[in-house]
Design an enzyme around this catalytic site. Sequence first.
Site, PDB file in Angstrom:
ATOM      1  N   HIS A   3      -2.199  -8.388   9.331  1.00 34.68           N
ATOM      2  CA  HIS A   3      -2.988  -7.603  10.286  1.00 34.68           C
ATOM      3  C   HIS A   3      -3.514  -8.420  11.469  1.00 34.68           C
ATOM      4  O   HIS A   3      -4.424  -7.968  12.158  1.00 34.68           O
ATOM      5  CB  HIS A   3      -4.154  -6.883   9.588  1.00 34.68           C
ATOM      6  CG  HIS A   3      -3.721  -5.770   8.680  1.00 34.68           C
ATOM      7  ND1 HIS A   3      -4.513  -4.683   8.393  1.00 34.68           N
ATOM      8  CD2 HIS A   3      -2.569  -5.564   8.000  1.00 34.68           C
ATOM      9  CE1 HIS A   3      -3.875  -3.877   7.555  1.00 34.68           C
ATOM     10  NE2 HIS A   3      -2.703  -4.394   7.300  1.00 34.68           N
ATOM     11  N   HIS A  12       7.060  -8.254   4.438  1.00 38.57           N
ATOM     12  CA  HIS A  12       5.656  -7.929   4.219  1.00 38.57           C
ATOM     13  C   HIS A  12       5.091  -8.936   3.224  1.00 38.57           C
ATOM     14  O   HIS A  12       5.316  -8.814   2.015  1.00 38.57           O
ATOM     15  CB  HIS A  12       5.571  -6.497   3.679  1.00 38.57           C
ATOM     16  CG  HIS A  12       4.198  -5.928   3.751  1.00 38.57           C
ATOM     17  ND1 HIS A  12       3.683  -5.418   4.905  1.00 38.57           N
ATOM     18  CD2 HIS A  12       3.223  -5.811   2.814  1.00 38.57           C
ATOM     19  CE1 HIS A  12       2.446  -4.987   4.684  1.00 38.57           C
ATOM     20  NE2 HIS A  12       2.142  -5.220   3.419  1.00 38.57           N
ATOM     21  N   HIS A  63       0.808  -1.236   0.000  1.00 38.35           N
ATOM     22  CA  HIS A  63       0.000   0.000   0.000  1.00 38.35           C
ATOM     23  C   HIS A  63       0.839   1.283   0.000  1.00 38.35           C
ATOM     24  O   HIS A  63       0.291   2.373   0.158  1.00 38.35           O
ATOM     25  CB  HIS A  63      -0.939   0.015   1.213  1.00 38.35           C
ATOM     26  CG  HIS A  63      -2.105  -0.910   1.061  1.00 38.35           C
ATOM     27  ND1 HIS A  63      -3.129  -0.682   0.158  1.00 38.35           N
ATOM     28  CD2 HIS A  63      -2.408  -2.091   1.670  1.00 38.35           C
ATOM     29  CE1 HIS A  63      -4.012  -1.669   0.227  1.00 38.35           C
ATOM     30  NE2 HIS A  63      -3.592  -2.537   1.140  1.00 38.35           N
ATOM     31  N   HIS A 100       1.636  -7.415   7.156  1.00 33.43           N
ATOM     32  CA  HIS A 100       0.643  -7.455   6.059  1.00 33.43           C
ATOM     33  C   HIS A 100      -0.639  -8.196   6.425  1.00 33.43           C
ATOM     34  O   HIS A 100      -1.704  -7.836   5.923  1.00 33.43           O
ATOM     35  CB  HIS A 100       1.230  -8.050   4.774  1.00 33.43           C
ATOM     36  CG  HIS A 100       0.234  -8.192   3.650  1.00 33.43           C
ATOM     37  ND1 HIS A 100      -0.256  -7.108   2.954  1.00 33.43           N
ATOM     38  CD2 HIS A 100      -0.365  -9.283   3.107  1.00 33.43           C
ATOM     39  CE1 HIS A 100      -1.091  -7.543   2.015  1.00 33.43           C
ATOM     40  NE2 HIS A 100      -1.191  -8.855   2.100  1.00 33.43           N
TER      41      HIS A 100
HETATM   42 FE   LIG Z   1      -1.275  -3.706   5.837  1.00 34.24          FE
HETATM   43 FE   LIG Z   2       0.069  -5.036   3.004  1.00 36.54          FE
END
Ligand SMILES: [Fe+2]
Ligand SMILES: [Fe+2]
Length: 270
Positions: free
Chosen positions: A179, A152, A68, A177
């Site tokens: 979460h 990530h 992102h 990544h």
């Molecule tokens: Fe994220």
């Molecule tokens: Fe991510």
Amino acid sequence: MIILFCGDVVGRSGRDAVKKHVPILRQEFALDLVVVNAENAAGGFGLTERICGELYDAGVDILTTGNHVWDQRQIIPYIDRDPCLLRPANFPRATPGAGWRLHPAGGRSVLVVNLMGRLFMDALDDPFARLDDLLAEHRLGGDLAAIVVDFHAEASSEKMALAHFADGRVSAVFGTHCHVPTADAQVLPGGTAYQTDAGMCGDYDSVIGMQKEPSTRRFVTKMPGERPQPAEGEATLCGILLETDDSSGLARMVEPVRLGGRLTQHLPRR
Ligand SMILES: [Fe+2]
Ligand SMILES: [Fe+2]
């Protein structure tokens, strides 16, 4: 070295958790370095120059990112002016910004490397080969007190494989990544600390940090719907506390940190 690594900061509540807890942790644990993944800090999508400043003001030293990173276009011209803001090192060569940083800490330096996985993600350069190249130039010991890798990635298999690949050559491989924090914090046989995912700094009454109703509706109806917004309840700061050996640079202790919000709280003993 005592290092705090925090997973993906999601939206305002995630930023608030960092601002609330990091200054206290910094003092309580005499932290030498704080690394935070900030790829979702701006409304869940990317980050801005102002948000970078806010996180630095809270006591964060290095910001890592992931898929992102470019969601807020204003970060593209900014990233080359901020050596403490990283994007994955295995992005194509012409990509702006840097994928690693040698940062001064405790009179020595720490190498922070940001990499991104390729399994169930966009096609990128090989993260294993990229790390190998970097580790040929940077070896633990001497002035280099620690090496911390933010990997990530989506697949736990790829994350575990990279950790074993780097075992004994870096202080820690921490995943981001997904979460959600995983319960597998450990020191691998060669001395590298590892946790598959650090978890997010965000509101856990959500779907990976985003408001639960629209996110759930998407699965139920298979319709795109409106752009999801971050959930705004109190965030849990999710991170990992790492202690490294001063002579070898390898891990002595690794333990999860979960503070505030809904998740079961966990704070390592000092
Ligand atoms: Fe994220
Ligand atoms: Fe991510």
